[in-house]
Design an enzyme around this catalytic site. Structure first.
Site, short mmCIF file in Angstrom:
data_model
loop_
_atom_site.label_atom_id
_atom_site.label_comp_id
_atom_site.label_asym_id
_atom_site.label_seq_id
_atom_site.Cartn_x
_atom_site.Cartn_y
_atom_site.Cartn_z
N TYR A 1 0.85 -1.19 0.00
CA TYR A 1 0.00 0.00 0.00
C TYR A 1 0.89 1.23 0.00
O TYR A 1 1.85 1.31 0.76
CB TYR A 1 -0.90 0.01 1.23
CG TYR A 1 -1.80 1.22 1.33
CD1 TYR A 1 -2.84 1.41 0.41
CD2 TYR A 1 -1.63 2.17 2.33
CE1 TYR A 1 -3.67 2.51 0.49
CE2 TYR A 1 -2.47 3.29 2.42
CZ TYR A 1 -3.49 3.46 1.51
OH TYR A 1 -4.31 4.54 1.59
N ASP B 1 9.29 2.97 0.19
CA ASP B 1 8.21 3.62 0.92
C ASP B 1 8.37 3.23 2.38
O ASP B 1 7.96 2.15 2.81
CB ASP B 1 6.85 3.18 0.36
CG ASP B 1 5.69 3.83 1.10
OD1 ASP B 1 5.93 4.51 2.12
OD2 ASP B 1 4.53 3.67 0.65
N LYS C 1 3.76 9.14 8.96
CA LYS C 1 3.54 8.55 10.29
C LYS C 1 4.51 9.09 11.37
O LYS C 1 4.35 10.22 11.80
CB LYS C 1 3.51 7.03 10.17
CG LYS C 1 2.34 6.62 9.23
CD LYS C 1 1.95 5.17 9.20
CE LYS C 1 0.63 5.03 8.44
NZ LYS C 1 0.71 4.31 7.17
C1 LIG Z 1 0.08 4.75 5.76
C2 LIG Z 1 0.87 4.50 4.54
C3 LIG Z 1 0.84 5.36 3.43
C4 LIG Z 1 -0.14 6.48 3.33
O1 LIG Z 1 0.06 7.46 4.29
P1 LIG Z 1 -1.17 8.46 4.64
O2 LIG Z 1 -0.56 9.43 5.60
O3 LIG Z 1 -2.24 7.59 5.23
O4 LIG Z 1 -1.59 9.10 3.38
C5 LIG Z 1 1.73 5.15 2.40
N1 LIG Z 1 2.59 4.12 2.43
C6 LIG Z 1 2.63 3.25 3.45
C7 LIG Z 1 3.63 2.14 3.44
C8 LIG Z 1 1.76 3.39 4.53
O5 LIG Z 1 1.76 2.50 5.51
#
Ligand SMILES: *Cc1c(COP(=O)(O)O)cnc(C)c1O
Length: 424
Positions: free
Chosen positions: A144, A239, A267
């Protein structure tokens, strides 16, 4: 357990928000029942509107690694607020946070701050395309990367290319350049490079997949991605929105010693405030406006309150050098327990990240993750919830530990997990 107040609030919220929530997983759709509405949180605990108390293993999906309401972070935010909430102009604090990030993650030589993980990954991919002059990207099934159009592709009905979007409202033409590979399946990546040599701008990957439950990279997988991108002149994007500042101060790239070209953060980088960051090699980031031709902007980017929270969080992590071994120890304890009490399940772990799959076969990729028994998970989840343990309302999310979890919290959690297993 009394949930009258949550029930009332959820019902009324349904009139104002789709499904009563502002992010889908919160609605408890995959486990059934009514989501508890949270009133406050402190340390390792959260409290709902009916006065129920829980040991929290969601931690806002990762940001609260120091525990809820960690004093130095709250103080930094409080103080920052007194000087105004947003200016739309550069600040000393952005520079301070930027320096800290480069210090922890040296591959991020130059960066841009944004306001969410979604924005960070979307923008990193734009920079990669701008830099390479190529359109296609490879993403992995089950990873994701936020909800931007081109990345809402998980499963192309068996086909590895010409991916169909997961969501209504995303034109097929938007995902035409998103190629799908299998996590931990090197041959699927090789095949795509053979098919589209010179057309692939970047591979984007969660170095530890943590959005299909926890799936660790098999030994050599990240090195393989590093090698094949270099060989074909494509960029490697990690990511690290979850793994950044969680696997180690330097993220998964420090933990596994593999250096990407670009990295995305979110995060923990905002310590609980909205924050995203993308950055990496200086020569790549120099394509971003106003220096270069890749446009990207944001009214609240580098927000003074979010940067204050980020700085205080990262400084605390730098000061508490034992934090990562301590988080791992707590994870080890819970993982060990889960393996004992759920012999028919899979417990995956990488560092302090872990999750349980109610599946008979090892879970190593998207297909094996999807074979999990989500009804069994729902039963397990509700038992935990009703006995004061708050975990993710989905089989495909992981547990997040924080520095605030005490030995007593872990013991109590083990006890309830044992009961839950006996009640399945
Ligand atoms: C949470 C998450 C996102 C998206 O971040 P948001 O602040 O919710 O837009 C992207 N990549 C990874 C791996 C994530 O866990």
């Amino acid at each position: 357990m009394n949930t009258e107040e949550s029930k009332k609030l959820f019902e009324e919220s349904g009139n104002y928000f789709p499904g009563g929530v502002n992010s889908p997983v919160r609605a408890f759709g995959s486990v059934g029942g009514v989501p508890v509405f949270i009133k406050k949180a402190e340390g390792s605990r959260i409290y709902d509107e009916d006065g129920n108390e829980y040991i929290d293993y969601v931690n806002s999906w990762g940001p609260c690694i120091l525990g809820h309401g960690y004093q130095p972070v709250v103080e930094a935010v409080r103080e920052a607020c007194l000087s105004g909430l947003s200016y739309g102009a550069p600040t000393r604090r952005e520079l301070e946070l930027g320096k800290l990030i480069t210090q922890c993650i040296p591959s991020m030589e130059m960066m841009r701050m944004v306001s969410s993980g979604t924005e960070a990954v979307m923008s990193a991919i734009r920079a990669a395309r701008g830099f390479t002059g190529r359109d296609k990207i490879i993403k992995f099934k089950g990873c994701y990367h936020g909800h931007s159009d081109g990345l809402l592709v998980k499963a192309g009905s068996g086909a590895l290319t010409g991916s169909a979007p997961d969501s209504a409202g995303v034109p097929e033409s938007y995902t035409r350049h998103t190629l799908l590979a299998g996590y931990n399946q090197e041959d699927t990546v090789e095949e795509l490079f053979r098919q589209y040599p010179g057309e692939i701008a970047a591979i984007v990957v969660e170095p530890v997949a943590a959005n299909m439950g926890l799936v660790a990279p098999k030994p050599g997988f990240l090195e393989f991605l590093r090698d094949i991108t270099t060989r074909y002149g494509a960029l490697l994007i990690f990511d690290e929105v979850i793994t950044g500042f969680r696997m180690a101060l330097g993220g998964a790239q420090e933990y596994y010693q593999v250096k990407p070209d670009l990295t995305t953060l979110g995060k923990i980088a905002g310590g609980g405030m909205p924050m995203g960051v993308y950055g990496g090699r200086r020569d790549i980031m120099e394509v971003v406006s106003p220096l270069g031709k890749v446009y990207q902007a944001g009214t609240l980017s580098g927000n003074p309150i979010a940067t204050a929270a980020g700085i205080a969080t990262i400084k605390a992590l730098m000061d508490r050098t034992d934090i990562y071994s301590s988080l791992e120890q707590k994870a080890d304890t819970l993982v060990q327990t889960l393996k004992e009490i759920l012999p028919g399940a899979q417990v995956n772990q990488a560092g302090s990240l872990f999750s349980v799959f109610f599946a008979k076969h090892p879970v190593v990729d998207y297909e094996s993750a999807l074979k999990s028994d989500t009804r069994m998970y729902a039963k397990y989840f509700h038992y935990l919830l009703e006995h004061g343990i708050y975990t993710a309302p989905s089989q495909f999310e992981i547990l997040f530990l924080s520095a605030a979890h005490t030995q007593e919290d872990i013991e109590e959690t083990k006890r309830i997990m044992k009961e839950a297993a006996a009640n399945l």
